[in-house]
Scaffold this motif. Structure first.
Motif, PDB file in Angstrom:
ATOM      1  N   TYR A 126       0.995  -1.140  -0.115  1.00  0.00           N
ATOM      2  CA  TYR A 126      -0.069   0.026   0.009  1.00  0.00           C
ATOM      3  C   TYR A 126       1.060   1.280  -0.074  1.00  0.00           C
ATOM      4  O   TYR A 126       1.971   1.292   0.410  1.00  0.00           O
ATOM      5  CB  TYR A 126      -0.781   0.081   1.378  1.00  0.00           C
ATOM      6  N   CYS A 127       0.344   2.431  -0.372  1.00  0.00           N
ATOM      7  CA  CYS A 127       0.887   3.653  -0.316  1.00  0.00           C
ATOM      8  C   CYS A 127       0.880   4.125   1.283  1.00  0.00           C
ATOM      9  O   CYS A 127       1.757   4.762   1.788  1.00  0.00           O
ATOM     10  CB  CYS A 127       0.399   4.696  -1.202  1.00  0.00           C
ATOM     11  N   VAL A 128      -0.352   4.261   1.839  1.00  0.00           N
ATOM     12  CA  VAL A 128      -0.595   4.896   3.022  1.00  0.00           C
ATOM     13  C   VAL A 128      -0.776   3.735   4.140  1.00  0.00           C
ATOM     14  O   VAL A 128      -1.521   2.587   3.894  1.00  0.00           O
ATOM     15  CB  VAL A 128      -1.963   5.661   2.896  1.00  0.00           C
ATOM     16  N   TYR A 129      -0.457   4.024   5.337  1.00  0.00           N
ATOM     17  CA  TYR A 129      -0.248   3.198   6.438  1.00  0.00           C
ATOM     18  C   TYR A 129      -0.809   3.852   7.712  1.00  0.00           C
ATOM     19  O   TYR A 129      -0.195   5.095   7.842  1.00  0.00           O
ATOM     20  CB  TYR A 129       0.986   2.485   6.682  1.00  0.00           C
ATOM     21  N   ASN A 130      -1.865   3.435   8.343  1.00  0.00           N
ATOM     22  CA  ASN A 130      -2.276   4.122   9.650  1.00  0.00           C
ATOM     23  C   ASN A 130      -1.108   3.678  10.596  1.00  0.00           C
ATOM     24  O   ASN A 130      -0.608   2.395  10.582  1.00  0.00           O
ATOM     25  CB  ASN A 130      -3.677   3.641  10.388  1.00  0.00           C
ATOM     26  N   LEU A 131      -0.902   4.549  11.541  1.00  0.00           N
ATOM     27  CA  LEU A 131       0.028   4.265  12.778  1.00  0.00           C
ATOM     28  C   LEU A 131      -0.474   4.585  13.963  1.00  0.00           C
ATOM     29  O   LEU A 131      -0.468   5.831  14.412  1.00  0.00           O
ATOM     30  CB  LEU A 131       1.392   4.976  12.330  1.00  0.00           C
ATOM     31  N   GLY A 132      -1.054   3.572  14.453  1.00  0.00           N
ATOM     32  CA  GLY A 132      -1.451   4.018  16.083  1.00  0.00           C
ATOM     33  C   GLY A 132      -1.477   2.740  16.891  1.00  0.00           C
ATOM     34  O   GLY A 132      -0.883   1.790  16.356  1.00  0.00           O
ATOM     35  N   SER A 133      -2.136   2.715  18.004  1.00  0.00           N
ATOM     36  CA  SER A 133      -2.428   1.519  18.993  1.00  0.00           C
ATOM     37  C   SER A 133      -3.608   0.774  18.586  1.00  0.00           C
ATOM     38  O   SER A 133      -3.577  -0.344  19.034  1.00  0.00           O
ATOM     39  CB  SER A 133      -2.302   1.855  20.340  1.00  0.00           C
ATOM     40  N   GLY A 134      -4.421   1.241  17.914  1.00  0.00           N
ATOM     41  CA  GLY A 134      -5.696   0.379  17.688  1.00  0.00           C
ATOM     42  C   GLY A 134      -6.784   0.488  18.765  1.00  0.00           C
ATOM     43  O   GLY A 134      -7.526  -0.293  18.736  1.00  0.00           O
ATOM     44  N   VAL A 135      -6.444   1.353  19.870  1.00  0.00           N
ATOM     45  CA  VAL A 135      -7.292   1.544  20.791  1.00  0.00           C
ATOM     46  C   VAL A 135      -7.460   2.918  21.251  1.00  0.00           C
ATOM     47  O   VAL A 135      -6.820   3.845  21.106  1.00  0.00           O
ATOM     48  CB  VAL A 135      -6.428   0.674  22.197  1.00  0.00           C
ATOM     49  N   ALA A 136      -9.039   3.010  21.364  1.00  0.00           N
ATOM     50  CA  ALA A 136      -9.358   4.380  21.778  1.00  0.00           C
ATOM     51  C   ALA A 136      -9.437   4.675  23.234  1.00  0.00           C
ATOM     52  O   ALA A 136      -9.843   3.883  23.950  1.00  0.00           O
ATOM     53  CB  ALA A 136     -10.783   4.682  21.344  1.00  0.00           C
ATOM     54  N   THR A 137      -8.547   5.544  23.639  1.00  0.00           N
ATOM     55  CA  THR A 137      -8.526   5.903  25.202  1.00  0.00           C
ATOM     56  C   THR A 137      -9.470   7.070  25.387  1.00  0.00           C
ATOM     57  O   THR A 137      -9.020   8.205  24.952  1.00  0.00           O
ATOM     58  CB  THR A 137      -7.282   5.876  25.716  1.00  0.00           C
ATOM     59  N   SER A 138     -10.400   7.058  26.548  1.00  0.00           N
ATOM     60  CA  SER A 138     -11.080   8.332  26.734  1.00  0.00           C
ATOM     61  C   SER A 138     -10.184   9.038  27.797  1.00  0.00           C
ATOM     62  O   SER A 138      -9.458   8.820  28.191  1.00  0.00           O
ATOM     63  CB  SER A 138     -12.481   8.196  27.450  1.00  0.00           C
ATOM     64  N   ASN A 139     -10.767  10.504  27.905  1.00  0.00           N
ATOM     65  CA  ASN A 139      -9.980  11.271  28.807  1.00  0.00           C
ATOM     66  C   ASN A 139     -10.048  10.987  30.123  1.00  0.00           C
ATOM     67  O   ASN A 139      -9.311  10.982  31.113  1.00  0.00           O
ATOM     68  CB  ASN A 139     -10.626  12.807  28.442  1.00  0.00           C
TER      69      ASN A 139
END
Length: 304
Positions: free
Chosen positions: A223-236
Motif C-alpha cells: 500500500y501507499c498509506v499506512y495508519n500508525l496507532g495503537s488500535g485502541v481508543a482511550t477516553s480522557n
C-alpha cells in the motif's frame, strides 16, 4: 543503507534517529537548526537549492521527511505542503539519484469527524477542518500525486497521537500530570478537562519510530498509506484514572469538565490491519508504561 532524516530536531525525528543509530545504520540528520558536520547538515526546506545541496552531499538510499509545523494555525498551510512539494521536486529533478524510499508523515487529524464506531481505516474520506488537518491533507495529497504520476517510491505514514518522554508540555497527558502535581502540592483541589468522554488513539513515540523504520526498509510495499496507532481508543476519563493511579495521589480530587457539549467523533481508533498484516508490527509499549515515562521525564525537567 544511508538515511537522510529531515526534521531531525522534532519529537518524532529525534526518536527515529536514536533507533537508527542503535541499529548501526548510517544516518544523516538535516534540520534548519543544524550546522554542517560529519553527520549533521543544515537544510532549509523553503529553498530548493538548499535541499539539492544536502541530497547531493548525502546521496541517501532513504529520505525520511519528518519536518513540518504542528501548530494549528493558518501558518501550517504555508509550511507542511510546501516542504514536501519542494523536497519531491528536487528528488524528481535528480535523475541519477537512486533513492529507494521516501517517507512522508501524515496525521489522524486528516480524517476529521467520522461516522459510526470502531477503527478508522486508510480509505476513510479525509474531511479534517482545522488548519493543521488541512495542511496535512494538502501535504499527503501532493505525496500521493507524485507517487502516481512519477512513480516515486513514496509511503505515507498517517500517525495518530504520538506520546512519550520528550513530548511538548502543552499536550494533554503532560497537562493532566501537571494538574495532579499541583493538587499534591495543595495549590488546587481539582483537575480541568474539556470532556471526560472524548477519546483518542495514543501511540508511544518509540513504537512509532520502529514502524517508520520498518516501512522505510521495505523496497516494495502493498500500500501507499499506512495508519500508525495503537488500535485502541482511550477516553480522557481513562487517562485521568491511570494518571492518578501512577502518580499515587491519595487526595480526593474533583474533575471539572470545561465543556458542556459532547465532542463529535473524530478518528479516535486506528485500523491497524495494513501495518500489522504486512510487517508483523504490533505496539510494544503500553499506555501505562508511557505515562510512567512522561512522569519521569517531567520530574527530570523540574530538577533541571
Amino acid at each position: 543503507m544511508r538515511y537522510l532524516l529531515v526534521g531531525s530536531n522534532g519529537f518524532i525525528g529525534k526518536n527515529v534517529a536514536k533507533l537508527l543509530r542503535e541499529g548501526n545504520e548510517e544516518v544523516f540528520l538535516a534540520d534548519r537548526g543544524n550546522t554542517d558536520s560529519e553527520n549533521n547538515v543544515f537544510v532549509d526546506l523553503f529553498d530548493k537549492e538548499s535541499i539539492k545541496r544536502v541530497i547531493l552531499k548525502v546521496k541517501p538510499d532513504v529520505v525520511l521527511n519528518l519536518a513540518g509545523s504542528v501548530e494549528n494555525t493558518e501558518k501550517a498551510l504555508g509550511i507542511n505542503p510546501v516542504f514536501t512539494r519542494n523536497l519531491l521536486d528536487v528528488i524528481l529533478g535528480l535523475k541519477n539519484m537512486p533513492i529507494k524510499k521516501i517517507i512522508i508523515t501524515g496525521s489522524a487529524g486528516e480524517y476529521g469527524e467520522v461516522a459510526g464506531v470502531g477503527p478508522v481505516n486508510e480509505d476513510t474520506p479525509l474531511s479534517g477542518q482545522s488548519y493543521y488537518a488541512k495542511s496535512k491533507i494538502m501535504e499527503t495529497s501532493i505525496a500521493k500525486d507524485y507517487k502516481e504520476k512519477y512513480n516515486l517510491p513514496i509511503n505515507i505514514v498517517r500517525i495518530f497521537n504520538p506520546v512519550g518522554a520528550g513530548m511538548h508540555p502543552r499536550f494533554l497527558i503532560p497537562s493532566i500530570l501537571r494538574q495532579i502535581e499541583a493538587v499534591n502540592r495543595d495549590e488546587k483541589n481539582y483537575i480541568e478537562i474539556s470532556r471526560l468522554d472524548s477519546a483518542r488513539d495514543y501511540i508511544n513515540i518509540r513504537d512509532i519510530a520502529r514502524a517508520i523504520i520498518l516501512i522505510a526498509q521495505k523496497k516494495k510495499t502493498k500500500y501507499c498509506v499506512y495508519n500508525l496507532g495503537s488500535g485502541v481508543a482511550t477516553s480522557n476519563g481513562e487517562l485521568i484514572r491511570q494518571s492518578l493511579q501512577l502518580e499515587s495521589s491519595k487526595k480526593n480530587i474533583e474533575v471539572r469538565q470545561t465543556s458542556e457539549n459532547s465532542e463529535n467523533r473524530v478518528a479516535d481508533q486506528a485500523d491497524m490491519f495494513r501495518l500489522k498484516s504486512e510487517f508483523s508490527w504490533n505496539p510494544e509499549i503500553s499506555l501505562e508504561e508511557t505515562i510512567k515515562e512522561i512522569i519521569s521525564d517531567q520530574a527530570k525537567q523540574t530538577q533541571n
